[in-house]
Design a protein around this motif. Structure first.
Motif, short mmCIF file in Angstrom:
data_model
loop_
_atom_site.label_atom_id
_atom_site.label_comp_id
_atom_site.label_asym_id
_atom_site.label_seq_id
_atom_site.Cartn_x
_atom_site.Cartn_y
_atom_site.Cartn_z
N TYR B 12 0.86 -1.19 0.00
CA TYR B 12 0.00 0.00 0.00
C TYR B 12 0.89 1.23 0.00
CZ TYR B 12 -4.18 -2.73 1.12
OH TYR B 12 -5.22 -3.61 1.08
N HIS B 20 -6.65 5.08 5.07
CA HIS B 20 -7.16 3.97 5.88
C HIS B 20 -7.22 4.33 7.36
CE1 HIS B 20 -6.71 0.39 8.51
NE2 HIS B 20 -7.65 -0.11 7.70
N TRP B 21 -6.14 4.94 7.87
CA TRP B 21 -6.11 5.20 9.32
C TRP B 21 -6.92 6.42 9.72
CZ3 TRP B 21 -5.14 1.19 12.01
CH2 TRP B 21 -4.26 0.22 11.53
N GLY B 24 -10.44 5.16 9.35
CA GLY B 24 -10.67 4.08 10.31
C GLY B 24 -10.88 4.60 11.72
N ARG B 67 -11.22 8.40 -0.51
CA ARG B 67 -10.64 7.07 -0.36
C ARG B 67 -11.14 6.12 -1.44
NH1 ARG B 67 -11.24 2.93 4.78
NH2 ARG B 67 -9.54 1.56 4.12
N ARG B 71 -8.92 4.35 -4.24
CA ARG B 71 -8.93 2.89 -4.33
C ARG B 71 -9.20 2.44 -5.77
NH1 ARG B 71 -9.66 -2.72 -2.15
NH2 ARG B 71 -10.32 -3.58 -4.12
N HIS B 95 -13.78 -6.49 2.82
CA HIS B 95 -13.36 -5.12 2.48
C HIS B 95 -14.41 -4.42 1.63
CE1 HIS B 95 -8.84 -6.21 3.23
NE2 HIS B 95 -9.56 -6.13 4.34
N LEU B 98 -17.09 -3.32 3.95
CA LEU B 98 -16.65 -2.16 4.72
C LEU B 98 -16.75 -0.88 3.88
CD1 LEU B 98 -13.59 -3.55 6.73
CD2 LEU B 98 -15.72 -2.65 7.69
N TYR B 99 -16.35 -0.99 2.60
CA TYR B 99 -16.47 0.18 1.73
C TYR B 99 -17.94 0.56 1.54
CZ TYR B 99 -11.56 0.51 0.36
OH TYR B 99 -10.21 0.72 0.36
N HIS B 163 -12.73 -7.45 11.43
CA HIS B 163 -11.63 -6.90 10.63
C HIS B 163 -10.39 -6.66 11.50
CE1 HIS B 163 -9.78 -4.35 7.54
NE2 HIS B 163 -9.64 -3.38 8.42
N VAL B 164 -10.60 -6.04 12.65
CA VAL B 164 -9.48 -5.72 13.54
C VAL B 164 -8.87 -7.02 14.10
CG1 VAL B 164 -8.80 -4.58 15.68
CG2 VAL B 164 -10.37 -3.43 14.10
N ILE B 178 0.65 -8.49 6.55
CA ILE B 178 -0.64 -7.81 6.38
C ILE B 178 -0.76 -6.51 7.19
CG2 ILE B 178 -3.12 -8.05 6.86
CD1 ILE B 178 -2.38 -9.34 4.27
N LEU B 179 -0.49 -6.53 8.47
CA LEU B 179 -0.62 -5.30 9.26
C LEU B 179 0.52 -4.32 8.96
CD1 LEU B 179 -2.13 -3.66 11.39
CD2 LEU B 179 -0.85 -4.85 13.16
N ARG B 181 2.14 -3.82 6.24
CA ARG B 181 2.05 -3.07 4.98
C ARG B 181 0.95 -2.01 5.03
NH1 ARG B 181 -0.22 -7.18 0.28
NH2 ARG B 181 -2.34 -7.42 1.06
C1 HEM Z 1 -8.29 0.42 14.04
C2 HEM Z 1 -8.24 -0.82 13.73
C3 HEM Z 1 -7.95 -1.31 12.34
C4 HEM Z 1 -6.91 -2.11 12.01
C5 HEM Z 1 -5.83 -2.67 12.92
C6 HEM Z 1 -7.00 -2.33 10.57
C7 HEM Z 1 -6.11 -3.07 9.83
C8 HEM Z 1 -6.13 -3.23 8.47
C9 HEM Z 1 -5.12 -3.90 7.69
C10 HEM Z 1 -3.88 -4.56 8.27
C11 HEM Z 1 -5.49 -3.85 6.40
C12 HEM Z 1 -4.71 -4.41 5.21
C13 HEM Z 1 -5.30 -5.65 4.66
C14 HEM Z 1 -4.43 -6.19 3.56
O1 HEM Z 1 -3.22 -5.98 3.64
O2 HEM Z 1 -4.97 -6.79 2.64
C15 HEM Z 1 -6.75 -3.16 6.34
C16 HEM Z 1 -7.44 -2.91 5.18
C17 HEM Z 1 -8.70 -2.31 5.16
N1 HEM Z 1 -9.36 -1.75 6.23
FE1 HEM Z 1 -8.72 -1.71 8.14
N2 HEM Z 1 -8.10 -1.68 10.08
C18 HEM Z 1 -8.71 -1.05 11.13
C19 HEM Z 1 -9.86 -0.30 11.08
C20 HEM Z 1 -10.65 -0.19 9.95
C21 HEM Z 1 -11.95 0.41 9.93
C22 HEM Z 1 -12.66 1.05 11.11
C23 HEM Z 1 -12.43 0.29 8.67
C24 HEM Z 1 -13.75 0.76 8.12
C25 HEM Z 1 -14.07 1.98 7.96
C26 HEM Z 1 -11.42 -0.37 7.87
C27 HEM Z 1 -11.52 -0.65 6.53
C28 HEM Z 1 -10.58 -1.30 5.77
C29 HEM Z 1 -10.70 -1.57 4.36
C30 HEM Z 1 -11.91 -1.22 3.48
C31 HEM Z 1 -9.51 -2.21 3.96
C32 HEM Z 1 -9.15 -2.68 2.55
C33 HEM Z 1 -8.24 -1.67 1.93
C34 HEM Z 1 -8.05 -1.94 0.42
O3 HEM Z 1 -7.44 -2.94 0.08
O4 HEM Z 1 -8.53 -1.11 -0.34
N3 HEM Z 1 -10.36 -0.66 8.69
N4 HEM Z 1 -7.13 -2.78 7.62
#
Ligand code: HEM
Ligand code: HEM
Lengths: 193, 195
Positions: B12, B20-21, B24, B67, B71, B95, B98-99, B163-164, B178-179, B181
């Motif tokens: 990424y 994302h952060w 998120g 976003r 994407r 994912h 989530l979107y 997800h978390v 995963i985390l 990157r």
């Molecule tokens: C705060 C705790 C969170 C952690 C630790 C976290 C962690 C991650 C990680 C590690 C990935 C990468 C997955 C990959 O490498 O394929 C990811 C992707 C993603 N996260 Fe989170 N996330 C968090 C919160 C959120 C929240 C609250 C949302 C929703 C709004 C969210 C939505 C997404 C989406 C949609 C992706 C896919 C990104 C893409 O490939 O386009 N995340 N998350």
């Protein structure tokens, strides 16, 4: 709202003192004390909203009296007490919000009071009423404009308008979405006695 | 090392990470704010918290549109080779969901406010008046949008939790990239894919 009474008194006094033929004819006998009656009276308010429109409402319950001093308009008096629990906007949820501690706290502060301190004649049938408005434990001077509408058969009616800043009374919730300025438009009708 | 802006086949880029952060954390905060404000007994606090929820809702909506655009204009880094078949299917679906929630939650919140007979203006951070959506106005319509908004929010709570937990599992149990990157494009890791 409180100032209405004051205004009424002022107007009556002014009219009485004035040489206007019409007013003089009917008002020469206007001196005395009047009790504001809810029938024929209304206390309406309007608060502007951001982007246009307004929040409009009225108080259904209030009491008050007006003393018109024939000889000396300045010594006229107006007292009004409004029961905020009687507020009505046509929307139950908004009424409940206004009665709650967010705005009037009607349960702990059941009355809003206005006591006039000065009545100054500004025209044949108009006067400016100043006085103290007390709401939610805070007292602040306010000014209202009064206009004599009618006097007949022992009943005197004034239209009283004025603007009050609600922030002075700890009721500034919702600004600036809702204006800080509350515009009052009251019709106060008093019966002798 | 060049600053990685866009995504690559294996990593990424910074924009995706920042979005994302920021989304998120704001998203989780928005859920907490929503849950708290509807349970607040002080009418004044409740009113003010709801206005704050609307303000942050629109800030989130703006970030979410950015976003989604980013994407769609970028490749998605492939999953590590050792990822199991189930997760290979489940991760993209989760994912996508989530979107979808990120898009639909602000819209249903906006619709519920627009359908209210109370016609309380929306002023994000007291800056400007946000127009209402052209939806029918009635108590019934407001109630319907409220149910949709609230149950979608509950669904989002479940999905975000899964997800978390999945992210933590990858990092602390599977010990893969995963985390890592999603934290920095340049942090090295054993199974770093080819650029
Ligand atoms: C705060 C705790 C969170 C952690 C630790 C976290 C962690 C991650 C990680 C590690 C990935 C990468 C997955 C990959 O490498 O394929 C990811 C992707 C993603 N996260 Fe989170 N996330 C968090 C919160 C959120 C929240 C609250 C949302 C929703 C709004 C969210 C939505 C997404 C989406 C949609 C992706 C896919 C990104 C893409 O490939 O386009 N995340 N998350
Ligand atoms: C990603 C964005 C959003 C999330 C995650 C979210 C989440 C939530 C949550 C968790 C609740 C509380 C549900 C309950 O327990 O009853 C809620 C309620 C609410 N949301 Fe949102 N919301 C978002 C965006 C918006 C927006 C943009 C608006 C308006 C412009 C809005 C307006 C409301 C309102 C008015 C309520 C209160 C409903 C009631 O009266 O019960 N929300 N939201």
């Amino acid at each position: 709202m409180l100032s209405r009474s004051l205004v009424i008194a002022t107007l009556a006094a002014a009219v009485v003192a004035g040489p206007s033929a019409l007013a003089a004819a009917s008002l020469s006998a206007a001196g005395g004390r009047y009790t504001i009656s809810q029938a024929g009276s209304s206390i309406r308010f309007s608060i502007g909203k951001a982007g246009g429109g307004s929040l409009d409402g009225a108080f259904a319950r209030f009491t008050g009296n007006i003393r018109v001093d024939n000889a000396n308009a300045d010594r006229s008096e107006v007292n009004i007490t409004i029961m905020p629990a009687s507020v009505g906007t046509g929307q139950g949820r908004i009424d409940a919000f206004l009665r709650s501690d967010a705005v009037f706290d009607a349960a702990n502060d059941p009355e809003i009071r206005f006591r006039s301190t000065n009545v100054r004649r500004t025209g044949e049938t108009t006067a400016t009423i100043t006085g103290n408005l007390t709401a939610r434990g805070k007292t602040s001077p306010e000014k209202f404009q009064a206009e004599l509408k009618s006097f007949a058969g022992g009943t005197i009616t004034f239209r009283v308008t004025g603007k009050v800043l609600r922030s002075r009374y700890g009721m500034d919730v919702g600004t600036p979405i809702y204006s800080n300025v509350v515009e009052f438009d009251m019709t106060l009708s008093g019966r002798r006695g | 090392m060049a600053l990685l802006i866009r995504n690559t086949g294996g990593r990424y880029g910074w924009i995706a990470i920042l979005l994302h952060w920021s989304v998120g954390l704001l998203f989780i905060g928005q859920i907490v704010l929503g849950l708290v404000m509807v349970r607040t007994t002080s009418q004044r606090s409740a009113f003010e918290l709801i206005q704050l929820h609307k303000s942050f809702g629109f800030l989130l909506f703006g970030l979410i549109l950015l976003r989604l655009g980013w994407r769609l204009a970028n490749v998605t880094p492939r999953l590590p080779a050792e990822t199991g078949l189930l997760e290979r299917r489940a991760a993209p679906a989760a994912h996508f969901a989530l979107y979808a929630l990120q898009l639909v939650l602000p819209l249903t919140g906006w619709a519920l406010v627009s359908a209210s007979v109370l016609e309380i203006p929306t002023m994000p951070f007291d800056l400007f008046v946000m127009p209402n959506l052209p939806v029918p106005i009635s108590d019934a319509a407001e109630g319907w949008w409220r149910v949709v908004h609230v149950y979608l929010a509950y669904a989002a709570i479940v999905l975000v939790a899964v997800h978390v937990l999945a992210a933590l599992r990858h990092h602390f149990w599977l010990r893969d990239i995963i985390l890592v990157r999603m934290i920095s494009p340049s942090r090295r890791c054993d199974d770093d894919g080819p650029e």
